[in-house]
Design an enzyme around this catalytic site. Structure first.
Site, mmCIF file in Angstrom:
data_model
loop_
_atom_site.group_PDB
_atom_site.id
_atom_site.type_symbol
_atom_site.label_atom_id
_atom_site.label_comp_id
_atom_site.label_asym_id
_atom_site.label_seq_id
_atom_site.Cartn_x
_atom_site.Cartn_y
_atom_site.Cartn_z
ATOM 1 N N ASP A 72 1.021 3.702 -3.123
ATOM 2 C CA ASP A 72 1.651 2.735 -4.012
ATOM 3 C C ASP A 72 0.649 1.703 -4.521
ATOM 4 O O ASP A 72 -0.096 1.092 -3.751
ATOM 5 C CB ASP A 72 2.801 2.033 -3.298
ATOM 6 C CG ASP A 72 3.868 3.025 -2.853
ATOM 7 O OD1 ASP A 72 4.194 3.922 -3.640
ATOM 8 O OD2 ASP A 72 4.365 2.896 -1.709
ATOM 9 N N ASP A 93 -4.367 5.423 -0.173
ATOM 10 C CA ASP A 93 -3.055 4.793 -0.197
ATOM 11 C C ASP A 93 -2.334 5.324 -1.437
ATOM 12 O O ASP A 93 -2.963 5.867 -2.348
ATOM 13 C CB ASP A 93 -3.225 3.274 -0.252
ATOM 14 C CG ASP A 93 -1.910 2.538 -0.371
ATOM 15 O OD1 ASP A 93 -0.998 2.820 0.419
ATOM 16 O OD2 ASP A 93 -1.784 1.685 -1.278
#
Length: 222
Positions: A9, A7
């Site tokens: 953020d 991922d």
């Protein structure tokens, strides 16, 4: 070969690139600050709560891109990278990416933020493969302000990854190990699919889930 998925953020960067892009545009006087901050904060809380209406959020978030030509957007993005992104990339995140590269793993960032915002960040991090929210373009490469295809959000990340693997004639089982690093409860569907899920600076829900399932919990913050 192993597969290492990340991922973006709050996992590889100490912040949310979509939120930072909006703040950057406001700082340049290109968006109405009161309206966008208020609306964006509400959407972000929904994301944290796991109740985000992804289609409504995307319609709000990407519409302003249609106001500008690509040359202008690309210039703004270079300034955005220097001001907002470079300062929030932790050394530990770069080191973890380097460890997987040294092991010969195939790396990918898979994010619920759009490709315009995230592709230059992926390049800066040295990750060649990216699954992100796709944006519709007109015949001349200008954004229409609408998203395209299946959003890479929650179960959509699983759908998009499986489609990407299928195009390569592969499945997750084609890899000795499959890692996924994430901070968010919204990524539990994909974390549950890989052989080696890793919770990174997790929210409370993901932390509890990780501990209950024996998943490692780490920090990539300096």
């Amino acid at each position: 070969m192993n597969l290492a998925l990340f991922d973006l953020d709050h996992t590889l960067i100490n912040g949310d690139s979509d939120v930072e892009w909006t703040r950057f545009m406001i700082s340049r006087g290109l968006l109405d600050g009161d309206h966008h901050n208020r609306t964006n904060d509400a959407f972000y809380q929904d994301y944290l709560d796991g109740t985000l209406d992804i289609q409504a959020y995307l319609a709000f978030q990407v519409a302003p891109l249609a106001r500008y030509d690509r040359a202008t957007l690309d210039r703004l993005h270079r300034e955005f990278m220097a001001e907002r992104i470079f300062p929030v990339i932790p050394r530990k995140a770069r080191e973890r990416i380097a460890e997987h590269k040294a092991a010969g793993d195939l790396l990918m960032i898979i994010t619920a933020t759009n490709r315009f915002v995230t592709a230059p960040i992926a390049r800066e991090l040295g990750v060649d493969n990216l699954i992100a929210i796709e944006l519709e373009e007109d015949g001349e490469g200008k954004f229409t302000g609408r998203p395209s295809g299946v959003p890479s959000y929650r179960e959509g990340k699983v759908t998009r990854l499986m489609a990407w693997l299928a195009e390569r004639g592969e499945t997750l089982d084609s890899y000795g190990k499959s890692y996924f690093y994430s901070d968010s409860r919204n990524d539990i569907p994909l974390l549950s699919k890989v052989t080696d899920p890793v919770a990174v600076n997790p929210d409370d829900t993901l932390r509890a889930h990780a501990l209950a399932h024996g998943w490692p919990v780490i920090s990539l913050r300096d």
